[in-house]
Design an enzyme around this catalytic site. Sequence first.
Site, PDB file in Angstrom:
ATOM      1  N   LYS A 104       0.850  -1.193   0.000  1.00  0.00           N
ATOM      2  CA  LYS A 104       0.000   0.000   0.000  1.00  0.00           C
ATOM      3  C   LYS A 104       0.885   1.243   0.000  1.00  0.00           C
ATOM      4  O   LYS A 104       1.573   1.528   0.985  1.00  0.00           O
ATOM      5  CB  LYS A 104      -0.899   0.002   1.244  1.00  0.00           C
ATOM      6  CG  LYS A 104      -1.996   1.055   1.214  1.00  0.00           C
ATOM      7  CD  LYS A 104      -3.111   0.644   0.277  1.00  0.00           C
ATOM      8  CE  LYS A 104      -4.329   1.546   0.440  1.00  0.00           C
ATOM      9  NZ  LYS A 104      -5.404   1.199  -0.493  1.00  0.00           N
ATOM     10  N   GLU A 137      -7.891  -6.911 -10.238  1.00  0.00           N
ATOM     11  CA  GLU A 137      -8.648  -6.174  -9.222  1.00  0.00           C
ATOM     12  C   GLU A 137      -9.126  -4.867  -9.818  1.00  0.00           C
ATOM     13  O   GLU A 137      -8.773  -4.497 -10.945  1.00  0.00           O
ATOM     14  CB  GLU A 137      -7.756  -5.879  -8.009  1.00  0.00           C
ATOM     15  CG  GLU A 137      -6.531  -5.040  -8.342  1.00  0.00           C
ATOM     16  CD  GLU A 137      -5.630  -4.777  -7.152  1.00  0.00           C
ATOM     17  OE1 GLU A 137      -6.125  -4.803  -6.010  1.00  0.00           O
ATOM     18  OE2 GLU A 137      -4.431  -4.532  -7.362  1.00  0.00           O
TER      19      GLU A 137
END
Length: 330
Positions: A104, A137
């Site tokens: 992230k 995704e």
Amino acid sequence: MAAARVPPPFGDGDGDGDDCAEKMKAIILRVAAASGVRDHGQVRYYASAGPGGFALSREECVRSVFYVVVVRKKRRAGAGEKPKRLRVVTTPIPMKPGVFATTKTTNYLPNALVVADAIDKRADVGLWVTENGFVGEGPSMNVAFLVPADDAGGGGGGDEEDETVCGEAFKTNKKWKLVSPPTSNILAGCTVARVAELVNDAKVLEHLNVAAFEFRDVGVEEGKRARETMLIGSGASSTFAGFSLLPPLGFNTRPRRLSTSTDAYELHPDARGTTRSVIHVAPVVEWDGEAVGDETTTETPIADALHAAVVRDIATNVPELTPVPYELYE
């Protein structure tokens, strides 16, 4: 922080990592309390190598810095309401490779390009595809597909006569399962991990004959043949170019330097763009211009039931809830 080789923002870097984590948690809770946002908000926090001269090496940086931002979000669908139906497109934007896909970071340029491409095509969001042709995704969410329970992957859609939908439940006793791409090359979302627990352990979809949630590769064509397709996780509604996020009430709107993360939200108090809402589970009804699932109905009972289960879990799963000390600022 370790993946980005950013030293802990508290301590000398050689101390107790748990102590640093507790300090960061305390700051997050105090900022959340100071914001006054109790419903439909989102806490974002960032770690940085710290102030310096914008060089590539962190050696010139004074010390690492921790930022916390609270954003007021649009109201999302409740447990008794159906979530927004979404249109998706297969994006031509390349996926992030390897460690950059599973870490992230604030490098959201690929994600922003995916959203921009979807808007250009009059869709809500784009879906990444891997180099091997498997579904990846969304730009800030995972994707899951409803397939027959005995489907090992790559198969067809099953017996059409057994797939009729009636209201909120399937007519037959045919067993189903949810499958989602493995997180080896995509970000492991917290929401999809909890959804897997709710389906596999809490059996929240057992009454709809959904037996399991598993992670495996899903081809694009297999995904398009799925009985239902759904996005799981973060933002889905678009923020159009030229508008800023609407700042929470009470922000000081005077012009300021962009010295902290929160300042970016204080500069444009009068902008009225479409702010991102936070989704939990949202059904996909169109993919690359084609209807998803059973073309004879717009019902998505599995996605709707799963959305309701996640909303209830957030509200009632007391062991997982963290008290916010609002009383400190009242």
